[in-house]
Write a protein that holds these residues in place. Structure first.
Motif, short mmCIF file in Angstrom:
data_model
loop_
_atom_site.label_atom_id
_atom_site.label_comp_id
_atom_site.label_asym_id
_atom_site.label_seq_id
_atom_site.Cartn_x
_atom_site.Cartn_y
_atom_site.Cartn_z
N TYR A 95 40.90 46.04 36.03
CA TYR A 95 40.94 46.63 37.38
C TYR A 95 41.61 48.00 37.34
N LEU A 96 42.66 48.13 36.53
CA LEU A 96 43.30 49.44 36.39
C LEU A 96 42.38 50.43 35.70
N GLN A 97 41.60 49.97 34.73
CA GLN A 97 40.62 50.85 34.11
C GLN A 97 39.58 51.31 35.12
N HIS A 98 39.16 50.39 36.00
CA HIS A 98 38.20 50.73 37.04
C HIS A 98 38.74 51.81 37.97
N LEU A 99 40.06 51.75 38.22
CA LEU A 99 40.71 52.74 39.08
C LEU A 99 41.21 53.94 38.29
N GLN A 100 40.99 53.92 36.96
CA GLN A 100 41.47 54.96 36.07
C GLN A 100 43.00 55.13 36.16
N ARG A 101 43.68 54.02 36.18
CA ARG A 101 45.14 54.01 36.24
C ARG A 101 45.73 53.22 35.08
N ALA A 102 44.95 52.87 34.06
CA ALA A 102 45.43 52.09 32.92
C ALA A 102 46.18 53.02 31.97
N GLN A 103 47.42 53.34 32.31
CA GLN A 103 48.25 54.27 31.52
C GLN A 103 49.53 53.54 31.10
N TYR A 104 49.61 53.21 29.80
CA TYR A 104 50.73 52.42 29.29
C TYR A 104 51.64 53.24 28.37
N ASP A 105 51.46 54.53 28.34
CA ASP A 105 52.31 55.40 27.53
C ASP A 105 53.44 55.93 28.41
N PRO A 106 54.68 55.61 28.06
CA PRO A 106 55.79 56.08 28.92
C PRO A 106 55.95 57.59 28.93
N GLN A 107 55.32 58.26 28.00
CA GLN A 107 55.44 59.72 27.94
C GLN A 107 54.43 60.42 28.85
N GLN A 108 53.48 59.68 29.40
CA GLN A 108 52.43 60.24 30.25
C GLN A 108 52.68 59.88 31.72
N PRO A 109 52.11 60.69 32.64
CA PRO A 109 52.28 60.36 34.07
C PRO A 109 51.51 59.09 34.44
N ASN A 110 51.90 58.53 35.60
CA ASN A 110 51.30 57.28 36.11
C ASN A 110 51.47 56.12 35.11
N TYR A 111 52.65 56.10 34.46
CA TYR A 111 52.93 55.05 33.47
C TYR A 111 53.03 53.68 34.16
N VAL A 112 52.36 52.70 33.56
CA VAL A 112 52.39 51.31 34.05
C VAL A 112 53.15 50.46 33.04
N SER A 145 44.14 47.57 47.90
CA SER A 145 44.27 46.34 48.70
C SER A 145 43.87 45.11 47.90
N VAL A 146 44.31 43.98 48.37
CA VAL A 146 43.98 42.71 47.69
C VAL A 146 42.49 42.40 47.84
N SER A 147 41.92 42.74 48.98
CA SER A 147 40.49 42.47 49.19
C SER A 147 39.64 43.29 48.22
N HIS A 148 40.04 44.51 47.96
CA HIS A 148 39.29 45.33 47.01
C HIS A 148 39.41 44.75 45.59
N PHE A 149 40.60 44.24 45.26
CA PHE A 149 40.81 43.62 43.94
C PHE A 149 39.96 42.36 43.80
N ASN A 150 39.88 41.58 44.86
CA ASN A 150 39.07 40.36 44.82
C ASN A 150 37.58 40.68 44.72
N ASP A 151 37.14 41.73 45.41
CA ASP A 151 35.74 42.14 45.29
C ASP A 151 35.41 42.59 43.86
N PHE A 152 36.37 43.24 43.21
CA PHE A 152 36.15 43.65 41.82
C PHE A 152 36.05 42.45 40.90
N LEU A 153 36.86 41.43 41.14
CA LEU A 153 36.83 40.24 40.27
C LEU A 153 35.48 39.54 40.35
N LYS A 154 34.78 39.67 41.48
CA LYS A 154 33.46 39.05 41.62
C LYS A 154 32.42 39.72 40.73
N THR A 155 32.71 40.93 40.29
CA THR A 155 31.75 41.64 39.44
C THR A 155 31.92 41.31 37.96
N LEU A 156 33.02 40.65 37.63
CA LEU A 156 33.28 40.34 36.21
C LEU A 156 32.40 39.18 35.73
#
Length: 441
Positions: A392-409, A430-441
């Motif tokens: 889901y974070l990849q879908h939102l382009q927010r999958a950033q796990y490097d502490p040296q980069q912005p938007n770190y998760v 929102s939770v509804s948007h997350f649930n709609d994404f899970l239906k596509t998996l």
């Protein structure tokens, strides 16, 4: 059923013979089913007189075929010698005329020698029956009584053992047991206790004032709150089998290892099964952890206080997981030690499940060993939760796990909390948007 060349008469045949005599007697043991039964059937063979058949259920065989008027049935002997072929009741050989059977039955024997033989045969039968039931007769109040000829005995009137209904859970005994009723008031979960038959059997045989009350008073004296006594007895009801001296020895051992009083209370509350282990085994287990992970005394006390279950856990399983993480997953000795100190429960998990999570975190999410060590609880998170949130974070382009980069998760933020917290704080959706994404998996 044919026995000894003769056929016992059925209910339909009895109506054809006016003077048919039948009785049944049972020797009854109050602790078992009837051991010896004597069944008698009267019938006629080849125009001879009526005969009696005696049987014991112990041997399952007819002991002797005797006649009611004192004569031995020679026709039966002759029939047995000829091969014992089956003969139907009412056939020409047996005689189907009821009046003829009655006349033959009423005839009196005039042979005194045969009458004496008949009486001797009865005596022999009685002696043999007493010999077979000698072992069981000691437990029988009335002994064995042979019925008289023509006597009808009601089997329903025989003595029997009182029937006790089986009990399948401890809840059925709460109102009848002082121990169980008081334990329920303390908060003991009997549904958990009864899963262990040894614990259930122990509770129903205890006396509350003699066995239970001293243990509860001692636990309260060392600082255990009353609200936690039920949890302790639920986790380990076998603690009531120990005397107060045994409990005191275990507590004194922890104090001798410089555990704080708060740590002692936590260990006793979370791991009461410690009292079922010997002090020598507990000491050996702590020694294994200290040597394998190169821990100091304070670190040993810290990790045991954090997870008291380590006191009773098999140290060989911990060593197996440690070897797997070092050899196959590539963690260093210091990294494994850090994981053990911060989240010791990871070393109690199944190593194959740890490997599956590591494969996804390391190969798909591109996380390093150093990043995984910062939050090792990720190895205890369900794999499908990690996959769903990462995708889901990849879908939102927010999958950033490097502490040296912005938007770190952070890993803790990724896998902790409910979906609502994850969507609001991490994904910023929102939770509804997350649930709609899970239906596509």
């Amino acid at each position: 059923m044919f026995i000894g060349g003769c056929r016992r008469l059925t209910a339909g045949n009895l109506r054809q013979i006016p003077k048919f005599v039948k009785f049944q007697s049972s020797y009854h043991d109050s602790s078992r089913l009837p051991l010896v039964s004597t069944s008698v059937s009267v019938f006629d063979l080849r125009g001879e007189t009526c005969h009696v058949a005696l049987r014991t259920s112990v041997s399952g065989q007819f002991l002797r075929l005797l006649s009611t008027d004192g004569t031995v049935n020679h026709a039966v002997k002759k029939h047995e010698e000829e091969g014992g072929k089956e003969m139907e009741v009412g056939s020409p050989k047996l005689g189907s005329d009821a009046s003829y059977l009655k006349m033959q039955h009423d005839q009196k024997s005039e042979n005194d020698e045969t009458e004496k033989e008949f009486k001797s045969q009865v005596e022999l039968f009685q002696k043999s029956l007493e010999t077979k039931t000698q072992g069981s007769a000691a437990n029988h109040r009335g002994g064995i009584t042979l019925p008289e000829e023509g006597e009808l005995i009601d089997t329903d009137s025989l003595p029997s053992k009182r029937i006790v209904k089986p009990v399948y859970n401890l809840a059925a005994l709460v109102n009848k047991s002082e121990v169980l009723s008081n334990l329920v008031k303390l908060g003991v979960d009997l549904s958990v206790v009864e899963q262990d038959h040894s614990g259930s059997n122990l509770l129903i045989h205890l006396d509350f004032e003699r066995d239970v009350q001293p243990v509860l008073l001692y636990l309260h004296d060392i600082g255990i709150p009353s609200s936690d006594l039920g949890e302790i007895l639920t986790r380990n009801p076998m603690i009531l089998k120990n005397c107060v001296e045994d409990l005191q020895n275990h507590v004194n051992y922890l104090r001798s290892k410089n555990f704080l009083e708060d740590s002692v209370v936590r260990i006793v509350t979370k791991c009461p099964k410690m009292f079922s282990e010997s002090i020598e085994d507990i000491d050996a287990t702590l020694g294994v952890y200290q040597r394998k992970f190169k821990l100091t005394g304070d670190e040993v006390r810290h990790v045991v206080t954090r997870l008291p279950k380590l006191l009773t856990w098999d140290p060989s399983k911990v060593k197996s997981v440690k070897f797997y993480m070092r050899t196959f997953l590539g963690f260093s000795e210091a990294e494994v030690k850090q994981i053990f100190l911060s989240s010791p429960r990871v070393l109690l998990s199944d190593r194959h499940q740890i490997g599956k999570r590591f494969d996804y975190l390391y190969n798909d999410m591109k996380l390093t060993h150093k990043a995984l060590v910062t939050w090792p609880q990720v190895f205890r998170t369900r794999l499908h939760v990690i996959k769903q949130r990462h995708l889901y974070l990849q879908h939102l382009q927010r999958a950033q796990y490097d502490p040296q980069q912005p938007n770190y998760v952070a890993l803790k933020a990724l896998v902790s909390g409910k979906d609502r917290d994850f969507c609001f704080h991490v994904a910023k959706s929102s939770v509804s948007h997350f649930n709609d994404f899970l239906k596509t998996l």
